[in-house]
Motif scaffolding. Structure first.
Motif, PDB file in Angstrom:
ATOM      1  N   PHE A  49       0.836  -1.205   0.000  1.00 37.33           N
ATOM      2  CA  PHE A  49       0.000   0.000   0.000  1.00 37.33           C
ATOM      3  C   PHE A  49       0.867   1.250   0.000  1.00 37.33           C
ATOM      4  O   PHE A  49       2.103   1.173   0.052  1.00 37.33           O
ATOM      5  CB  PHE A  49      -0.968  -0.010   1.191  1.00 37.33           C
ATOM      6  N   THR A  90      -3.528   4.087   1.301  1.00 43.73           N
ATOM      7  CA  THR A  90      -4.346   3.775   0.126  1.00 43.73           C
ATOM      8  C   THR A  90      -3.769   2.632  -0.694  1.00 43.73           C
ATOM      9  O   THR A  90      -2.576   2.309  -0.597  1.00 43.73           O
ATOM     10  CB  THR A  90      -4.481   5.017  -0.790  1.00 43.73           C
ATOM     11  N   GLU A  91      -4.633   2.082  -1.537  1.00 44.95           N
ATOM     12  CA  GLU A  91      -4.263   0.949  -2.387  1.00 44.95           C
ATOM     13  C   GLU A  91      -3.206   1.358  -3.429  1.00 44.95           C
ATOM     14  O   GLU A  91      -2.235   0.665  -3.654  1.00 44.95           O
ATOM     15  CB  GLU A  91      -5.534   0.456  -3.085  1.00 44.95           C
ATOM     16  N   ARG A  98      -8.220   4.124  -3.559  1.00 37.00           N
ATOM     17  CA  ARG A  98      -9.091   3.577  -2.516  1.00 37.00           C
ATOM     18  C   ARG A  98      -8.429   3.622  -1.130  1.00 37.00           C
ATOM     19  O   ARG A  98      -7.301   3.133  -0.948  1.00 37.00           O
ATOM     20  CB  ARG A  98      -9.444   2.134  -2.855  1.00 37.00           C
ATOM     21  N   GLU A 100      -7.665   2.471   2.463  1.00 39.08           N
ATOM     22  CA  GLU A 100      -7.700   1.174   3.153  1.00 39.08           C
ATOM     23  C   GLU A 100      -7.438   1.288   4.644  1.00 39.08           C
ATOM     24  O   GLU A 100      -7.573   0.315   5.375  1.00 39.08           O
ATOM     25  CB  GLU A 100      -6.652   0.242   2.525  1.00 39.08           C
ATOM     26  N   GLY A 101      -7.023   2.478   5.073  1.00 35.86           N
ATOM     27  CA  GLY A 101      -6.748   2.650   6.497  1.00 35.86           C
ATOM     28  C   GLY A 101      -5.954   3.901   6.758  1.00 35.86           C
ATOM     29  O   GLY A 101      -5.919   4.807   5.921  1.00 35.86           O
ATOM     30  N   PHE A 125      -6.248  -0.644   9.810  1.00 35.43           N
ATOM     31  CA  PHE A 125      -6.981  -0.942   8.580  1.00 35.43           C
ATOM     32  C   PHE A 125      -8.479  -0.722   8.780  1.00 35.43           C
ATOM     33  O   PHE A 125      -9.017  -0.963   9.856  1.00 35.43           O
ATOM     34  CB  PHE A 125      -6.670  -2.375   8.129  1.00 35.43           C
ATOM     35  N   THR A 126      -9.137  -0.263   7.712  1.00 33.98           N
ATOM     36  CA  THR A 126     -10.560   0.096   7.843  1.00 33.98           C
ATOM     37  C   THR A 126     -11.435  -0.558   6.775  1.00 33.98           C
ATOM     38  O   THR A 126     -12.602  -0.196   6.631  1.00 33.98           O
ATOM     39  CB  THR A 126     -10.735   1.633   7.748  1.00 33.98           C
ATOM     40  N   THR A 127     -10.881  -1.516   6.039  1.00 35.29           N
ATOM     41  CA  THR A 127     -11.698  -2.198   5.027  1.00 35.29           C
ATOM     42  C   THR A 127     -11.434  -3.704   5.039  1.00 35.29           C
ATOM     43  O   THR A 127     -10.408  -4.166   5.540  1.00 35.29           O
ATOM     44  CB  THR A 127     -11.370  -1.706   3.595  1.00 35.29           C
ATOM     45  N   GLY A 128     -12.386  -4.427   4.462  1.00 41.42           N
ATOM     46  CA  GLY A 128     -12.208  -5.855   4.197  1.00 41.42           C
ATOM     47  C   GLY A 128     -11.952  -6.693   5.427  1.00 41.42           C
ATOM     48  O   GLY A 128     -12.388  -6.357   6.525  1.00 41.42           O
ATOM     49  N   ASN A 131     -10.357  -5.064   8.517  1.00 39.21           N
ATOM     50  CA  ASN A 131     -11.039  -3.921   9.124  1.00 39.21           C
ATOM     51  C   ASN A 131     -10.899  -3.955  10.643  1.00 39.21           C
ATOM     52  O   ASN A 131     -11.161  -4.979  11.260  1.00 39.21           O
ATOM     53  CB  ASN A 131     -12.531  -3.953   8.748  1.00 39.21           C
TER      54      ASN A 131
END
Ligand SMILES: *[C@@H]1O[C@H](CO)[C@@H](O)[C@H](O)[C@H]1NC(C)=O
Ligand SMILES: *[C@@H]1O[C@H](CO)[C@@H](O)[C@H](O)[C@H]1NC(C)=O
Ligand SMILES: *[C@@H]1O[C@H](CO)[C@@H](O)[C@H](O)[C@H]1NC(C)=O
Length: 191
Positions: A49, A90-91, A98, A100-101, A125-128, A131
């Motif tokens: 990332f 971000t990604e 995107r 991601e955290g 992390f805040t996704t997937g 998260n």
């Protein structure tokens, strides 16, 4: 009573009752997790990332909080030019990529002979599936000698008991504004 003591007192009093219940629930979850650990196999997770460090402009994400009297005359800015940051993670490398955290932490200049940053950072992390899980890094970044390799010293959530390392490299730096983007590769071992 000193202000801090008063705040702490109020905090503990407010928190004591409502926390009681959730503490039990959490202990059960942790208990089950520890039970499973006996049969658990270690996993390897690799992540890639970008982290956006913004020192000036609209959305500043890193601020200088301390500087020693000798820092200005030191070739390595030794003496803790200490920054606290809350950077977007971000990604891809673009600001619009995107989210991601977040990368939250601090760095300071800890080298007298050559530039060497002491870096302490939590990747939250805040996704997937990651998260609300986090990884903690503590290490040295010799910014002029990339890539930097820094150890993972632990984690939470999915990354409980994590170890491993990250490599970090500057992807972009605007020397006028100080804004930059760092690219990270993560190699984490966890349960
Ligand atoms: C700055 O932050 C605001 C609020 O989080 C956001 O809406 C905006 O898109 C950000 N601007 C840039 C240039 O990142
Ligand atoms: C992440 O977890 C939080 C609660 O911990 C939840 O509120 C949020 O909706 C989750 N986000 C995603 C993208 O799953
Ligand atoms: C670098 O920062 C300066 C000052 O904020 C800005 O004027 C310039 O457009 C930036 N350059 C790039 C390539 O982003």
């Amino acid at each position: 009573m000193p202000k801090l003591a008063l705040v702490l007192l109020l905090f503990t009093q407010c928190m004591a009752m409502p926390l009681l219940q959730s503490t039990f629930r959490e202990s059960k979850e942790v208990g089950e997790w520890i039970q499973k650990l006996h049969y658990g196999k270690e996993k390897v997770t690799r992540l890639h990332f970008y982290v956006h460090d913004t020192l000036s402009g609209k959305n500043i994400s890193a601020v200088e909080v301390a500087r020693a009297s000798i820092t200005d005359t030191s070739p390595t800015l030794f003496g803790a030019v200490l920054f606290i940051f809350d950077d977007q993670l971000t990604e891809g490398p673009e600001g619009t990529s995107r989210l991601e955290g977040r990368a939250q932490g601090l760095y300071g200049s800890a080298g007298q002979q050559e530039l060497g940053l002491l870096v302490a950072v939590n990747f939250v992390f805040t996704t997937g599936k990651f998260n609300a899980s986090s990884l903690t890094i503590l290490g040295r970044n010799a910014a002029l000698n990339p890539p930097a390799e820094m150890p993972i010293v632990g984690g939470t959530g999915v990354f409980r008991l994590a170890r491993g390392f990250v490599t970090a490299k500057r992807h972009f730096l605007n020397v006028t504004s100080g804004n930059g983007v760092l690219e990270y590769n993560v190699f984490a071992i966890h349960y």
